[in-house]
Design a protein around this motif. Structure first.
Motif, PDB file in Angstrom:
ATOM      1  N   GLY A 235       0.789  -1.234   0.000  1.00  0.00           N
ATOM      2  CA  GLY A 235       0.000   0.000   0.000  1.00  0.00           C
ATOM      3  C   GLY A 235       0.815   1.275   0.000  1.00  0.00           C
ATOM      4  N   LEU A 236       2.141   1.164  -0.263  1.00  0.00           N
ATOM      5  CA  LEU A 236       2.996   2.349  -0.274  1.00  0.00           C
ATOM      6  C   LEU A 236       3.244   2.775  -1.720  1.00  0.00           C
ATOM      7  CD1 LEU A 236       4.751   4.451   1.102  1.00  0.00           C
ATOM      8  CD2 LEU A 236       6.612   2.788   1.194  1.00  0.00           C
ATOM      9  N   SER A 237       2.506   3.775  -2.155  1.00  0.00           N
ATOM     10  CA  SER A 237       2.653   4.311  -3.507  1.00  0.00           C
ATOM     11  C   SER A 237       3.447   5.612  -3.459  1.00  0.00           C
ATOM     12  CB  SER A 237       1.275   4.581  -4.117  1.00  0.00           C
ATOM     13  OG  SER A 237       0.594   5.571  -3.354  1.00  0.00           O
ATOM     14  N   PHE A 238       3.745   6.163  -4.630  1.00  0.00           N
ATOM     15  CA  PHE A 238       4.418   7.460  -4.684  1.00  0.00           C
ATOM     16  C   PHE A 238       3.594   8.508  -3.936  1.00  0.00           C
ATOM     17  CE2 PHE A 238       6.857   5.935  -8.447  1.00  0.00           C
ATOM     18  CZ  PHE A 238       8.114   6.361  -8.051  1.00  0.00           C
ATOM     19  N   ALA A 239       2.289   8.516  -4.189  1.00  0.00           N
ATOM     20  CA  ALA A 239       1.418   9.529  -3.598  1.00  0.00           C
ATOM     21  C   ALA A 239       1.385   9.425  -2.067  1.00  0.00           C
ATOM     22  CB  ALA A 239       0.010   9.393  -4.167  1.00  0.00           C
ATOM     23  N   LYS A 240       1.253   8.207  -1.538  1.00  0.00           N
ATOM     24  CA  LYS A 240       1.192   8.033  -0.079  1.00  0.00           C
ATOM     25  C   LYS A 240       2.521   8.396   0.577  1.00  0.00           C
ATOM     26  CE  LYS A 240      -2.568   4.689   0.265  1.00  0.00           C
ATOM     27  NZ  LYS A 240      -2.976   3.345   0.731  1.00  0.00           N
ATOM     28  N   GLY A 241       3.607   8.002  -0.074  1.00  0.00           N
ATOM     29  CA  GLY A 241       4.921   8.349   0.464  1.00  0.00           C
ATOM     30  C   GLY A 241       5.147   9.850   0.471  1.00  0.00           C
TER      31      GLY A 241
ATOM     32  N   ILE B  63       5.934  12.478   3.649  1.00  0.00           N
ATOM     33  CA  ILE B  63       7.090  13.374   3.661  1.00  0.00           C
ATOM     34  C   ILE B  63       6.653  14.819   3.881  1.00  0.00           C
ATOM     35  CG2 ILE B  63       8.852  14.407   2.152  1.00  0.00           C
ATOM     36  CD1 ILE B  63       9.436  11.639   1.085  1.00  0.00           C
ATOM     37  N   LEU B  64       5.542  15.207   3.278  1.00  0.00           N
ATOM     38  CA  LEU B  64       5.075  16.600   3.393  1.00  0.00           C
ATOM     39  C   LEU B  64       4.701  16.952   4.829  1.00  0.00           C
ATOM     40  CD1 LEU B  64       2.939  16.972   0.140  1.00  0.00           C
ATOM     41  CD2 LEU B  64       5.061  18.165   0.714  1.00  0.00           C
ATOM     42  N   ARG B  65       4.315  15.953   5.615  1.00  0.00           N
ATOM     43  CA  ARG B  65       3.971  16.233   7.018  1.00  0.00           C
ATOM     44  C   ARG B  65       5.196  16.695   7.811  1.00  0.00           C
ATOM     45  NH1 ARG B  65       1.226  10.987   6.642  1.00  0.00           N
ATOM     46  NH2 ARG B  65      -0.951  11.338   6.068  1.00  0.00           N
ATOM     47  N   GLN B  66       6.394  16.395   7.292  1.00  0.00           N
ATOM     48  CA  GLN B  66       7.618  16.814   7.977  1.00  0.00           C
ATOM     49  C   GLN B  66       8.126  18.163   7.479  1.00  0.00           C
ATOM     50  OE1 GLN B  66      10.435  13.448   8.511  1.00  0.00           O
ATOM     51  NE2 GLN B  66       8.914  12.243   7.404  1.00  0.00           N
ATOM     52  N   ASP B  67       7.384  18.784   6.571  1.00  0.00           N
ATOM     53  CA  ASP B  67       7.669  20.117   6.055  1.00  0.00           C
ATOM     54  C   ASP B  67       9.103  20.260   5.539  1.00  0.00           C
ATOM     55  OD1 ASP B  67       6.991  22.702   5.354  1.00  0.00           O
ATOM     56  OD2 ASP B  67       7.705  23.535   7.251  1.00  0.00           O
ATOM     57  N   PRO B  68       9.495  19.444   4.560  1.00  0.00           N
ATOM     58  CA  PRO B  68      10.855  19.552   4.012  1.00  0.00           C
ATOM     59  C   PRO B  68      10.980  20.757   3.077  1.00  0.00           C
ATOM     60  CG  PRO B  68       9.607  17.961   2.762  1.00  0.00           C
ATOM     61  CD  PRO B  68       8.702  18.411   3.876  1.00  0.00           C
ATOM     62  N   ASN B  69      12.210  21.202   2.863  1.00  0.00           N
ATOM     63  CA  ASN B  69      12.456  22.282   1.915  1.00  0.00           C
ATOM     64  C   ASN B  69      12.573  21.756   0.485  1.00  0.00           C
ATOM     65  OD1 ASN B  69      12.576  24.377   3.859  1.00  0.00           O
ATOM     66  ND2 ASN B  69      14.633  23.712   4.417  1.00  0.00           N
ATOM     67  N   VAL B  70      13.158  20.561   0.346  1.00  0.00           N
ATOM     68  CA  VAL B  70      13.374  19.962  -0.967  1.00  0.00           C
ATOM     69  C   VAL B  70      12.854  18.527  -0.956  1.00  0.00           C
ATOM     70  CG1 VAL B  70      15.066  19.372  -2.738  1.00  0.00           C
ATOM     71  CG2 VAL B  70      15.452  21.363  -1.269  1.00  0.00           C
TER      72      VAL B  70
ATOM     73  N   GLN C 235       0.896  20.823  -5.920  1.00  0.00           N
ATOM     74  CA  GLN C 235       0.482  21.537  -4.708  1.00  0.00           C
ATOM     75  C   GLN C 235       1.679  21.839  -3.810  1.00  0.00           C
ATOM     76  OE1 GLN C 235      -2.424  22.843  -4.073  1.00  0.00           O
ATOM     77  NE2 GLN C 235      -3.404  21.993  -5.898  1.00  0.00           N
ATOM     78  N   SER C 236       2.631  20.911  -3.754  1.00  0.00           N
ATOM     79  CA  SER C 236       3.839  21.127  -2.959  1.00  0.00           C
ATOM     80  C   SER C 236       4.651  22.289  -3.519  1.00  0.00           C
ATOM     81  CB  SER C 236       4.707  19.866  -2.935  1.00  0.00           C
ATOM     82  OG  SER C 236       3.989  18.783  -2.388  1.00  0.00           O
ATOM     83  N   GLY C 237       4.733  22.344  -4.847  1.00  0.00           N
ATOM     84  CA  GLY C 237       5.456  23.441  -5.489  1.00  0.00           C
ATOM     85  C   GLY C 237       4.799  24.783  -5.234  1.00  0.00           C
ATOM     86  N   LEU C 238       3.472  24.799  -5.204  1.00  0.00           N
ATOM     87  CA  LEU C 238       2.739  26.042  -4.978  1.00  0.00           C
ATOM     88  C   LEU C 238       2.924  26.570  -3.562  1.00  0.00           C
ATOM     89  CD1 LEU C 238      -0.608  25.218  -6.820  1.00  0.00           C
ATOM     90  CD2 LEU C 238       1.109  26.887  -7.523  1.00  0.00           C
ATOM     91  N   THR C 239       3.213  25.670  -2.624  1.00  0.00           N
ATOM     92  CA  THR C 239       3.362  26.097  -1.230  1.00  0.00           C
ATOM     93  C   THR C 239       4.821  26.359  -0.847  1.00  0.00           C
ATOM     94  OG1 THR C 239       3.355  23.758  -0.556  1.00  0.00           O
ATOM     95  CG2 THR C 239       1.264  24.944  -0.457  1.00  0.00           C
ATOM     96  N   GLY C 240       5.698  26.461  -1.854  1.00  0.00           N
ATOM     97  CA  GLY C 240       7.065  26.876  -1.583  1.00  0.00           C
ATOM     98  C   GLY C 240       8.090  25.782  -1.481  1.00  0.00           C
ATOM     99  N   HIS C 241       7.695  24.517  -1.653  1.00  0.00           N
ATOM    100  CA  HIS C 241       8.673  23.427  -1.624  1.00  0.00           C
ATOM    101  C   HIS C 241       9.339  23.300  -2.996  1.00  0.00           C
ATOM    102  CE1 HIS C 241       5.697  22.372   1.510  1.00  0.00           C
ATOM    103  NE2 HIS C 241       6.747  21.901   2.165  1.00  0.00           N
TER     104      HIS C 241
END
Length: 218
Positions: A24-30, A34-41, A58-64
């Motif tokens: 059940g680990l897809s690109f989207a779920k992974g 990762i986004l919950r940890q608020d990475p820069n890159v 959406q990640s790109g729009l929020t500054g990542h």
């Protein structure tokens, strides 16, 4: 942090995650985790589906800073792929900063490289004006290159930097051929042009370039 399928190289100081669809680990779920940890890159091995594409945008729009790959014939073709994945053009225009397309071509063996006469048919297919105004090289074949005439590979590339003019074309849902014209008008060097430059510099052959980007000539 990376999400890959599969993990091909172990990188020090990098947290690498391999996709496991059976668990059940897809690109989207992974990516969500990762986004919950608020990475820069963030690096995603490949954008393959609508869900992953949406999260990446959406990640790109929020500054990542999101670095990923997507299958496409050219740099401008990426925008058509994302639109086909049902991503709204205004989201694509706002989130994508640049696209680098590449192909690998074989390099002429430096030990047996020699000048040669260009193939007239290929010269015409690439739109070159005359054989006499261009330099061509080939590998004669030697022990070092196992008589192939080539040794190693190098990349031919095209880098599309998204500016305001290009964003306007994306917002209008312009077809790929129009996007290519807009990109070239702002200074983008195409795969074909970069390849021809490497042919004239004696790095690769016209035949090898034709083999790799034949679809671009049709």
């Amino acid at each position: 942090m990376t999400i890959e399928d599969p993990v091909e190289y172990n990188l020090k100081t990098v947290s690498q995650t391999q996709v496991n669809l059976s668990a059940g680990l897809s690109f989207a779920k992974g990516l969500r985790s990762i986004l919950r940890q608020d990475p820069n890159v963030i690096m995603v091995g490949e954008i393959r589906d609508v869900e992953t594409a949406n999260i990446a945008v959406q990640s790109g729009l929020t500054g990542h800073l999101v670095i990923s790959t997507i299958h496409s014939g050219t740099a401008t073709g990426v925008f058509a792929r994302l639109i086909a994945m049902e991503i709204e053009p205004f989201l694509i225009a706002s989130s994508v900063s640049g696209v680098l397309a590449q192909r690998l071509v074989r390099v002429i063996c430096p030990k047996c490289r020699e000048p040669c006469k260009g193939n007239e048919g290929l010269v015409r297919s690439f739109g070159l004006k005359a054989l006499s105004s261009h330099s061509f090289f080939k590998g004669r074949g030697c022990q070092k290159c196992s008589q192939t005439g080539y040794q190693g590979r190098t990349a031919i590339t095209e880098l599309l930097v998204v500016d305001d003019k290009f964003r306007e074309a994306v917002l209008k849902k312009s077809p790929t051929n129009i996007l290519s014209k807009v990109a070239k008008s702002t200074g983008m060097i195409s795969l074909r042009e970069d390849g021809l430059r490497k042919v004239e510099e004696g790095i690769t052959t016209l035949e090898e370039l034709h083999r790799v980007i034949v679809s671009e000539l049709q």
